[in-house]
Scaffold this active site. Sequence first.
Site, PDB file in Angstrom:
ATOM      1  N   SER A   1       0.841   3.173   7.934  1.00 30.21           N
ATOM      2  CA  SER A   1       0.811   4.494   7.825  1.00 30.21           C
ATOM      3  C   SER A   1      -0.323   5.399   8.431  1.00 30.21           C
ATOM      4  CB  SER A   1       1.952   4.889   7.174  1.00 30.21           C
ATOM      5  OG  SER A   1       0.845   5.625   6.014  1.00 30.21           O
TER       6      SER A   1
ATOM      7  N   ASN B   1       0.828  -0.934  -0.043  1.00 28.03           N
ATOM      8  CA  ASN B   1      -0.379   0.188  -0.002  1.00 28.03           C
ATOM      9  C   ASN B   1       0.475   1.624  -0.134  1.00 28.03           C
ATOM     10  OD1 ASN B   1      -2.003   1.739   0.353  1.00 28.03           O
ATOM     11  ND2 ASN B   1      -3.128   0.672   1.951  1.00 28.03           N
ATOM     12  N   ASP B   2       1.459   1.171   1.039  1.00 27.38           N
ATOM     13  CA  ASP B   2       1.961   2.762   0.996  1.00 27.38           C
ATOM     14  C   ASP B   2       3.333   2.817   0.146  1.00 27.38           C
ATOM     15  OD1 ASP B   2       0.611   3.324   2.838  1.00 27.38           O
ATOM     16  OD2 ASP B   2       2.056   2.941   4.892  1.00 27.38           O
ATOM     17  N   VAL B   3       4.353   1.469  -0.052  1.00 24.52           N
ATOM     18  CA  VAL B   3       5.367   1.385  -1.257  1.00 24.52           C
ATOM     19  C   VAL B   3       4.877   1.879  -2.339  1.00 24.52           C
ATOM     20  CG1 VAL B   3       6.476   0.554   0.271  1.00 24.52           C
ATOM     21  CG2 VAL B   3       5.100  -1.011  -1.661  1.00 24.52           C
TER      22      VAL B   3
END
Lengths: 459, 101
Positions: A425, A384-386
């Site tokens: 996050s 997701n965040d990456v």
Amino acid sequence: MMEYIELLYIVSTVLLLMGLRKLSSPATARKGNLIAASGMTLAIIISIFSPIEGSNNNYLFIFGGILVGALIGVFYSKKVKMTEIPELVSLFNGYGGACAVFISILEILKFNKTTSLGLSSTTYIALFIGSVAFTGSLVAYGKLSGKVKDWRSSISSYFNLFWVVLCIGLIVFQILNPELYEFLPIVILIGSLIYGVTFVFPIGGADMPVVISLLNALTGVAAALAGIVYDNMVMLLGGILVGSSGVILTLLMCKSMNRSLLSVVVGGFGSSYQDLEGKDQGAVKETTVNDTAINMRYADNVMIIPGYGMAVAQAQKTCKELDKILTEKGVNVNYAIHPVAGRMPGHMNVLLAEADVSYSKLIDMEDANNKMSDIDICLIVGANDVVNPSALDNPSSLIYGMPIIEVLNAKNVVVLKRGMSKGYSGIENPLFFHNKTKMLFGDAKDSIEGILSEIKTMD
Amino acid sequence: MLELLDFLKENILFINLLIMTIYLGFEIISKVPAVLHTPLMSGSNAISGIVIIGAILLVRQAETTDYLTIILGVIGIILGTINVVGGHAVTNRMLEMFKKK
């Protein structure tokens, strides 16, 4: 006799050094671990049998302790699932820290009027660092295994700053006035233990790999300080090696996330940021297992981007099967690995290696981004965040500036995801709303199995 | 303050060694590929369990009736051994998977 002992200690130090050196190269890593382990064994044997004047030895207790510890250690390491390794390393690290705490307490109890300033400062610093590594690692363990929830407050960074200054102040005071307050060492111990908790607690999940690496370095430093107290070279050099290599590893990881160590340590993601939350993001496009299977079967180049979700769903073996069948049908399949995907540096590599995926298929972020325009389908498995494009184009986002895998340069993006929840996050991801993106909701493993059986029916 | 300077003077060899070792640690790690980050962290974590030597020396030197030292020391030995043995064993397990290729 004594000179032989010193020589043997040197041999074990060299073994530790060689081991660590070999551990940092893929071809020799396994040998390196065994060499380091033999160095450790030698050092421990010497410390048990080297002659010490007027010692009672108490061998029964020592061997008993080692036996119990070894059994527990072997049990843990056999039982753990590969997805749970980050937690386990964190837990082990906490135990090492606790060992340093016990030693420091016992040494401090032995202090008297003739104790030198150097010895008492070293011991108190070891107590402080060991305590922080101990409770900090336990909190990190709790967070990673989902036992401790994320909780942030805007004052936590100020509190931490105040608390660490207080602890150091008390330590300096105690070293300079050792006899003044008898209870002060206990206050210092409790204060340090509390600092470990408040230090790790507010740090967000995305930064957890950095924190584990940092805590690991701290345990090394505590061991080195204990080495000074006992005038023991192996402890000193081994500890310092772990400390310095841990710091470098921490900095490498910070660099790959484009964050400074300070901003990680001062209190995770800040509180004064603007999220995209509440803004109208447009509609999400859903796709089906069948559609995805057809698209993947007739693609030339497929890129799989794994994240922590793959670990949670235990989907690595299914991924490998999908990879295998697509490769048989002439599709070129690769994996793009973000340096901080998962909960630990290299976490994805370990998981995919467990599933027997060959090294040559794992492509690092930079190369993957260079190849992205040739990719027909990016299959995002629990990342997701990456892959969050906010990092590139939204200066008000928390992760702005972090290098990401730029999946939007590929022709199509399919995201396997359980639901619309946010990443670790806690940031909204506009990728999911992009018109190139299709969402395939459901458990990643089930979805891939579905795709797999659809592809098997095609020729 | 003077006392602290004396301490530094007495241990000047030690301090030199310390600085060299710090640089050595930096050098060894600075070129490690990302695949090995997790095994390396786990392996170096096992090495930090070297602190167990302190606990062993403490228990060896304790009076047989000094129960506090013996009990806390033995707990230290147990925890340290878990760190050392478990750390190396789990690192080995991870690296074994790489070897199959």
